[in-house]
Design a protein around this motif. Structure first.
Motif, mmCIF file in Angstrom:
data_model
loop_
_atom_site.group_PDB
_atom_site.id
_atom_site.type_symbol
_atom_site.label_atom_id
_atom_site.label_comp_id
_atom_site.label_asym_id
_atom_site.label_seq_id
_atom_site.Cartn_x
_atom_site.Cartn_y
_atom_site.Cartn_z
ATOM 1 N N GLU A 23 4.947 5.568 85.057
ATOM 2 C CA GLU A 23 4.917 7.024 84.988
ATOM 3 C C GLU A 23 5.383 7.719 86.267
ATOM 4 O O GLU A 23 5.944 8.810 86.205
ATOM 5 C CB GLU A 23 3.484 7.484 84.664
ATOM 6 C CG GLU A 23 2.992 7.047 83.307
ATOM 7 C CD GLU A 23 3.729 7.745 82.177
ATOM 8 O OE1 GLU A 23 3.983 8.961 82.286
ATOM 9 O OE2 GLU A 23 4.056 7.068 81.185
ATOM 10 N N SER A 77 5.541 14.041 84.716
ATOM 11 C CA SER A 77 4.433 13.090 84.796
ATOM 12 C C SER A 77 3.320 13.647 85.678
ATOM 13 O O SER A 77 3.579 14.299 86.686
ATOM 14 C CB SER A 77 4.929 11.756 85.365
ATOM 15 O OG SER A 77 3.843 10.877 85.572
ATOM 16 N N ASN A 78 2.069 13.376 85.283
ATOM 17 C CA ASN A 78 0.932 13.805 86.097
ATOM 18 C C ASN A 78 0.173 12.621 86.689
ATOM 19 O O ASN A 78 -0.926 12.793 87.206
ATOM 20 C CB ASN A 78 -0.023 14.677 85.279
ATOM 21 C CG ASN A 78 -0.473 13.980 83.991
ATOM 22 O OD1 ASN A 78 -0.311 12.771 83.840
ATOM 23 N ND2 ASN A 78 -1.009 14.764 83.078
ATOM 24 N N ILE A 79 0.762 11.418 86.613
ATOM 25 C CA ILE A 79 0.181 10.221 87.229
ATOM 26 C C ILE A 79 1.136 9.794 88.338
ATOM 27 O O ILE A 79 2.132 9.108 88.094
ATOM 28 C CB ILE A 79 -0.017 9.090 86.199
ATOM 29 C CG1 ILE A 79 -0.891 9.576 85.047
ATOM 30 C CG2 ILE A 79 -0.652 7.867 86.858
ATOM 31 C CD1 ILE A 79 -1.072 8.550 83.944
ATOM 32 N N GLU A 80 0.845 10.244 89.552
ATOM 33 C CA GLU A 80 1.775 10.029 90.658
ATOM 34 C C GLU A 80 1.171 9.251 91.819
ATOM 35 O O GLU A 80 1.908 8.748 92.661
ATOM 36 C CB GLU A 80 2.270 11.387 91.178
ATOM 37 C CG GLU A 80 3.083 12.185 90.183
ATOM 38 C CD GLU A 80 4.466 11.586 89.923
ATOM 39 O OE1 GLU A 80 4.908 10.754 90.746
ATOM 40 O OE2 GLU A 80 5.094 11.950 88.922
ATOM 41 N N ASP A 129 -4.794 8.711 90.858
ATOM 42 C CA ASP A 129 -4.519 9.150 89.481
ATOM 43 C C ASP A 129 -4.524 7.957 88.527
ATOM 44 O O ASP A 129 -5.092 8.024 87.426
ATOM 45 C CB ASP A 129 -3.158 9.847 89.409
ATOM 46 C CG ASP A 129 -3.124 11.122 90.233
ATOM 47 O OD1 ASP A 129 -4.208 11.646 90.560
ATOM 48 O OD2 ASP A 129 -2.010 11.581 90.555
ATOM 49 N N TRP A 167 -8.141 6.511 88.086
ATOM 50 C CA TRP A 167 -8.952 7.409 87.259
ATOM 51 C C TRP A 167 -8.505 7.345 85.798
ATOM 52 O O TRP A 167 -9.337 7.322 84.881
ATOM 53 C CB TRP A 167 -8.845 8.830 87.790
ATOM 54 C CG TRP A 167 -9.593 9.841 86.961
ATOM 55 C CD1 TRP A 167 -9.069 10.835 86.192
ATOM 56 C CD2 TRP A 167 -11.013 9.945 86.820
ATOM 57 N NE1 TRP A 167 -10.054 11.556 85.579
ATOM 58 C CE2 TRP A 167 -11.266 11.018 85.943
ATOM 59 C CE3 TRP A 167 -12.086 9.219 87.334
ATOM 60 C CZ2 TRP A 167 -12.554 11.397 85.583
ATOM 61 C CZ3 TRP A 167 -13.370 9.591 86.969
ATOM 62 C CH2 TRP A 167 -13.585 10.665 86.110
ATOM 63 N N TRP A 168 -7.184 7.328 85.570
ATOM 64 C CA TRP A 168 -6.669 7.220 84.203
ATOM 65 C C TRP A 168 -7.149 5.922 83.553
ATOM 66 O O TRP A 168 -7.569 5.929 82.379
ATOM 67 C CB TRP A 168 -5.144 7.254 84.214
ATOM 68 C CG TRP A 168 -4.550 6.863 82.898
ATOM 69 C CD1 TRP A 168 -4.282 7.685 81.834
ATOM 70 C CD2 TRP A 168 -4.177 5.545 82.487
ATOM 71 N NE1 TRP A 168 -3.793 6.961 80.785
ATOM 72 C CE2 TRP A 168 -3.704 5.647 81.156
ATOM 73 C CE3 TRP A 168 -4.196 4.301 83.107
ATOM 74 C CZ2 TRP A 168 -3.256 4.545 80.444
ATOM 75 C CZ3 TRP A 168 -3.761 3.206 82.400
ATOM 76 C CH2 TRP A 168 -3.289 3.321 81.095
ATOM 77 N N ASP A 191 -7.019 14.922 81.387
ATOM 78 C CA ASP A 191 -6.445 15.464 82.613
ATOM 79 C C ASP A 191 -5.266 14.630 83.086
ATOM 80 O O ASP A 191 -4.356 15.136 83.732
ATOM 81 C CB ASP A 191 -7.512 15.564 83.710
ATOM 82 C CG ASP A 191 -8.324 14.279 83.848
ATOM 83 O OD1 ASP A 191 -8.131 13.365 83.020
ATOM 84 O OD2 ASP A 191 -9.147 14.199 84.777
ATOM 85 N N TYR A 192 -5.268 13.332 82.784
ATOM 86 C CA TYR A 192 -4.138 12.461 83.101
ATOM 87 C C TYR A 192 -3.743 11.711 81.837
ATOM 88 O O TYR A 192 -4.607 11.119 81.169
ATOM 89 C CB TYR A 192 -4.496 11.471 84.214
ATOM 90 C CG TYR A 192 -4.763 12.134 85.543
ATOM 91 C CD1 TYR A 192 -3.711 12.588 86.337
ATOM 92 C CD2 TYR A 192 -6.065 12.319 85.998
ATOM 93 C CE1 TYR A 192 -3.957 13.211 87.546
ATOM 94 C CE2 TYR A 192 -6.315 12.940 87.209
ATOM 95 C CZ TYR A 192 -5.256 13.390 87.978
ATOM 96 O OH TYR A 192 -5.495 14.010 89.178
ATOM 97 N N TYR A 193 -2.462 11.733 81.533
ATOM 98 C CA TYR A 193 -1.986 11.097 80.298
ATOM 99 C C TYR A 193 -0.536 10.675 80.488
ATOM 100 O O TYR A 193 0.208 11.265 81.274
ATOM 101 C CB TYR A 193 -2.111 12.069 79.117
ATOM 102 C CG TYR A 193 -1.455 13.410 79.364
ATOM 103 C CD1 TYR A 193 -0.095 13.609 79.094
ATOM 104 C CD2 TYR A 193 -2.184 14.467 79.892
ATOM 105 C CE1 TYR A 193 0.505 14.825 79.332
ATOM 106 C CE2 TYR A 193 -1.588 15.680 80.151
ATOM 107 C CZ TYR A 193 -0.241 15.860 79.857
ATOM 108 O OH TYR A 193 0.360 17.070 80.109
ATOM 109 N N SER A 203 -1.410 2.553 77.194
ATOM 110 C CA SER A 203 -2.652 3.259 76.881
ATOM 111 C C SER A 203 -3.297 2.710 75.620
ATOM 112 O O SER A 203 -4.526 2.539 75.563
ATOM 113 C CB SER A 203 -2.373 4.758 76.710
ATOM 114 O OG SER A 203 -1.879 5.320 77.902
#
Length: 268
Positions: A146, A152-155, A159, A162-163, A175-177, A187
């Motif tokens: 990602e 992308s919000n998983i950087e 992140d 937590w994901w 919040d993270y996907y 996933s």
């Protein structure tokens, strides 16, 4: 004649610690020499720190459980030093733990019998290992998949960790996907694995709670059966005595009748 030293087989959790030690050494090698970005190296370091906490917990549990703590420290001091996080050079000492467990594995048949005898702890240790491997592997995979993609919000490593925790526990905060197809496949695998692991843990907990009650009920049933057999035996013995007494009375009555019959005959 030399006295043979009996080597106890490793428990299921000892084998898990061995596997985690191997994974930790691989992580450190990848962290030092792998072609990873800074965020990926940070994630590897955090995963290794998590493994360190598990290894330290196992060490202190063994220390507090040992009857001879001095002998335990003499044998396992390298485990403590090798499990200290944030000191890379000491982490290579975990190879000694791997070698020690591998040395004990020479008695393979004894190990298998030991693990089968303690099937619940073996299953629990296996689930713990799968949980840690899936958490670490999925965090690395999702970050590599990602990070860097538009939208992308998983950087970062935080992140990704937590994901992984939220996904494997099937909480799904949202919040993270993942936004890529590969990330969504990862996933799905993590979700299915998490559901299976927690269902298995629930089954083990239920089994551990119900087993003592079942054993107690079985013991009570055996005690009741034993008491019932004793009562039946006592009643049968009493009945036999009554039958024997009745036979004697019938014999006496028969003798009296014969004597009376003889006295009633003419000319008697």
């Amino acid at each position: 004649m030399k006295t043979k030293i009996r080597m106890l087989p490793p428990s299921a959790f000892d084998l898990v610690m061995m596997v985690l030690s191997i994974i930790s050494v691989v992580i450190i090698v990848l962290h030092q020499f792998g072609p990873f970005s800074n965020s990926e190296k940070e994630l590897l370091l955090k995963l290794d720190t998590g493994i360190c906490l598990v290894l330290l917990s196992h060490f202190f549990y063994g220390l507090f459980s040992a009857k001879n703590k001095k002998a335990f420290l003499t044998t396992h001091w390298i485990d403590f030093i090798a499990s200290i996080p944030a000191i890379d050079i000491l982490r290579y000492g975990r190879i000694f733990q791997v070698l020690r467990v591998l040395r004990m594995l020479r008695v393979a048949n004894q190990v298998i019998r030991h693990l089968l005898k303690h099937s619940e702890s073996t299953m629990l240790a296996s689930m713990l290992l799968i949980l840690l491997v899936v958490l670490g592997g999925s965090a690395i995979a999702i970050l590599m998949t990602e990070a860097g993609n538009e939208g992308s919000n998983i950087e970062t490593a935080e992140d990704a960790i937590w994901w992984a925790l939220v996904t494997i526990s099937t909480v799904g905060y949202g919040d993270y996907y993942p936004i890529t197809t590969a990330g969504r496949v990862i996933s799905a695998i993590v979700i299915l694995t998490g559901v299976s692991i927690f269902a298995g843990i629930s089954g083990l907990v239920a089994s551990s709670l119900l087993t003592p009650k079942a054993e107690e009920a079985e013991k009570q049933q055996k005690a009741n059966d034993h008491q019932y057999r004793q009562e039946v035996t006592t009643q049968l013995n009493s009945l036999h005595q009554e039958i024997a007494s009745l036979k004697e009375d019938i014999g006496s009555l028969k003798t009296l009748l014969q004597q009376k019959a003889g006295s009633d005959k003419p000319g008697a």
